[in-house]
Motif scaffolding. Structure first.
Motif, PDB file in Angstrom:
ATOM      1  N   LEU A  61      20.337  88.306  19.186  1.00  0.00           N
ATOM      2  CA  LEU A  61      19.012  88.919  19.278  1.00  0.00           C
ATOM      3  C   LEU A  61      18.156  88.534  18.077  1.00  0.00           C
ATOM      4  CD1 LEU A  61      17.429  90.833  21.147  1.00  0.00           C
ATOM      5  CD2 LEU A  61      18.212  92.731  19.725  1.00  0.00           C
ATOM      6  N   LEU A  64      17.075  84.839  18.520  1.00  0.00           N
ATOM      7  CA  LEU A  64      16.026  84.722  19.540  1.00  0.00           C
ATOM      8  C   LEU A  64      14.676  85.166  18.990  1.00  0.00           C
ATOM      9  CD1 LEU A  64      18.002  86.093  22.612  1.00  0.00           C
ATOM     10  CD2 LEU A  64      17.187  83.746  22.327  1.00  0.00           C
ATOM     11  N   ARG A  71      11.402  83.395  26.907  1.00  0.00           N
ATOM     12  CA  ARG A  71      12.056  84.460  27.662  1.00  0.00           C
ATOM     13  C   ARG A  71      12.480  83.956  29.034  1.00  0.00           C
ATOM     14  NH1 ARG A  71       8.589  90.054  26.571  1.00  0.00           N
ATOM     15  NH2 ARG A  71       8.829  90.052  24.285  1.00  0.00           N
ATOM     16  N   PRO A  72      13.620  84.408  29.511  1.00  0.00           N
ATOM     17  CA  PRO A  72      14.057  83.977  30.852  1.00  0.00           C
ATOM     18  C   PRO A  72      13.167  84.570  31.933  1.00  0.00           C
ATOM     19  CG  PRO A  72      15.514  85.674  29.991  1.00  0.00           C
ATOM     20  CD  PRO A  72      14.591  85.310  28.868  1.00  0.00           C
ATOM     21  N   LEU A  80      22.021  84.749  34.376  1.00  0.00           N
ATOM     22  CA  LEU A  80      22.415  85.276  33.068  1.00  0.00           C
ATOM     23  C   LEU A  80      23.449  86.387  33.207  1.00  0.00           C
ATOM     24  CD1 LEU A  80      19.036  85.361  31.109  1.00  0.00           C
ATOM     25  CD2 LEU A  80      21.048  83.983  30.568  1.00  0.00           C
ATOM     26  N   GLN A 189      19.947  78.963  24.287  1.00  0.00           N
ATOM     27  CA  GLN A 189      19.263  80.164  24.762  1.00  0.00           C
ATOM     28  C   GLN A 189      20.086  80.908  25.815  1.00  0.00           C
ATOM     29  OE1 GLN A 189      17.866  77.160  24.334  1.00  0.00           O
ATOM     30  NE2 GLN A 189      15.660  77.283  23.944  1.00  0.00           N
ATOM     31  N   SER A 192      22.671  83.066  24.119  1.00  0.00           N
ATOM     32  CA  SER A 192      21.970  84.054  23.289  1.00  0.00           C
ATOM     33  C   SER A 192      21.360  85.152  24.155  1.00  0.00           C
ATOM     34  CB  SER A 192      20.884  83.371  22.453  1.00  0.00           C
ATOM     35  OG  SER A 192      21.446  82.459  21.532  1.00  0.00           O
ATOM     36  N   TRP A 193      20.704  84.770  25.241  1.00  0.00           N
ATOM     37  CA  TRP A 193      20.113  85.777  26.120  1.00  0.00           C
ATOM     38  C   TRP A 193      21.185  86.582  26.850  1.00  0.00           C
ATOM     39  CZ3 TRP A 193      15.685  87.796  25.541  1.00  0.00           C
ATOM     40  CH2 TRP A 193      14.587  87.060  25.092  1.00  0.00           C
ATOM     41  N   LEU A 197      21.089  90.519  26.355  1.00  0.00           N
ATOM     42  CA  LEU A 197      20.915  91.412  27.498  1.00  0.00           C
ATOM     43  C   LEU A 197      22.118  92.339  27.689  1.00  0.00           C
ATOM     44  CD1 LEU A 197      19.314  88.897  30.040  1.00  0.00           C
ATOM     45  CD2 LEU A 197      18.161  90.747  28.810  1.00  0.00           C
TER      46      LEU A 197
END
Length: 298
Positions: A61, A64, A71-72, A80, A189, A192-193, A197
Motif C-alpha cells: 500500500l 502504491l 488504479r485497477p 485481482l 502492480q 501490490s494491488w 485489497l
C-alpha cells in the motif's frame, strides 16, 4: 505510473534482463518453504498466513501510494481476487498447514508441478489448444509426483501431501491469472494491488488469530516471518513479474523448474534435513516432463 520495464531497451538486452530478473525471483521463492518450515514451529500456520499477508500488504500500500500507481479498473477486480486467493492466502496457508506434517525437503518435490499447473491454467484462461503430447507429459509428471508421495507413506503424512497438491494447484491459478492481468495492469502492480485489497481482511484476521503472548519465540522464527513477508510475498514478485514482462511469459516461466533444486539445497544446508538421491531423481524426472510439456504446449 506505467510499466516501463519493456521500454527503451533493445530486444536482446531486454530478453537478457528478463532472464536475470526471473532468475532472481526464482531464487527468492526457493527459500520460501524452508523459511515457512522454521516459522510454523513457533507460529500457528493460520496466524502466520494472515500476518505475512498483512505485513506485505502494508508495504504494498505504501509503494502504491508513493509511486502513484494506476488504479485497477472494475473489470480487473475479479482477476485481482483470484490472484489474492491463489498467492496471498491459498498457497501460504496450505503450505504452512502442510509443513506441520512433512519436511520442507519433502514438500519442495511438489513444486516440480508448479510450472505445469501454471501452464495448464494459462491454457484454460487463454483458450489455447495444446497438442496431445502436452497432456501426455502432464499426466506423466503428475504420476511421478504421486508415486513419490505414495512411496514415502511410511515416513511422510498423506495429509501433508494432499495439502501440498492443493497448494500447487491454487498457486498455479494465481500465477496464470497474475500473468494475464500484468499485460494490462503492470507486473509489480498486480501483486501490490492484490495485497493492498486483501489488507483489511488479512489485518483483522491476523489480529483475531494472534497468540496471547509472543514470549519465547526464537529469533530464527522472527527472521523467517520477515523473509516470507517481505521477499516471498512481495519483493520476489517484483522481479518475477518484471522478468515475465521483459523476457516473455512462456520462456522465463521455465526458470521455475530450478526452484525445487534450489529449495532442496537450502533445506539441506540450513535446516539439516535429509535430502536423498531419490528426491533429486524424482525432481529431475518431473523437470524433464514439464520441459517437454512446455515444448509441445502450442
Amino acid at each position: 505510473m506505467q510499466n516501463t520495464s519493456n521500454l527503451h531497451l533493445p530486444a536482446t538486452e531486454k530478453n537478457l534482463w528478463g532472464w536475470i530478473n526471473g532468475f532472481i525471483g526464482v531464487v527468492i521463492f526457493s527459500a520460501s518453504l524452508p523459511a515457512t518450515r522454521v516459522a510454523v514451529q513457533a507460529f500457528d500456520p493460520v496466524f502466520l498466513t494472515f500476518a505475512r499477508a498483512s505485513i506485505a500488504g502494508v508495504l504494498a500500500l505504501c509503494i502504491l501510494a508513493l509511486l502513484n500507481a494506476k488504479r485497477p479498473g472494475r473489470s480487473q477486480l475479479l482477476s485481482l481476487l483470484i490472484v489474492a486467493i491463489g498467492v496471498v492466502v491459498g498457497f501460504p496457508l496450505l503450505t504452512a498447514l502442510a509443513l506441520q506434517h512433512v519436511s520442507s525437503a519433502h514438500s519442495i518435490i511438489f513444486l516440480g508441478l508448479l510450472p505445469l499447473c501454471t501452464a495448464a491454467f494459462g491454457v484454460l484462461r487463454a483458450g489455447e489448444h495444446p497438442r496431445p503430447t502436452f497432456w501426455l507429459f502432464s499426466v506423466l509428471g503428475s504420476a511421478l509426483v504421486i508415486a513419490f508421495a505414495l512411496s514415502q507413506g511410511l515416513t511422510a503424512n498423506p495429509k501433508g501431501d494432499v495439502l501440498m497438491l492443493l497448494a500447487v494447484l491454487i498457486c498455479g491459478l494465481g500465477y496464470a491469472e497474475g500473468a494475464k492481468l500484468s499485460k494490462t495492469l503492470g507486473g509489480w502492480q498486480v501483486i501490490s494491488w492484490a495485497l493492498a485489497l486483501s489488507l483489511p481482511l488479512m489485518g483483522a484476521l491476523a489480529w483475531l488469530s494472534a497468540p496471547a503472548s509472543f514470549a519465547g519465540i526464537r529469533p530464527s522464527a522472527w527472521f523467517s516471518l520477515a523473509y516470507i513477508s517481505l521477499f516471498s510475498m512481495l519483493i520476489g514478485f517484483f522481479f518475477w513479474y518484471r522478468g515475465l514482462a521483459q523476457g516473455g511469459i512462456a520462456a522465463v516461466s521455465q526458470l521455475q523448474l530450478l526452484q525445487p533444486f534450489f529449495g532442496l539445497a537450502l533445506a539441506a544446508t540450513f535446516l539439516h534435513e535429509t535430502v536423498t538421491l531419490g528426491m533429486f531423481g524424482i525432481t529431475g524426472a518431473v523437470v524433464v516432463c514439464v520441459v517437454a510439456a512446455k515444448k509441445f504446449a502450442m
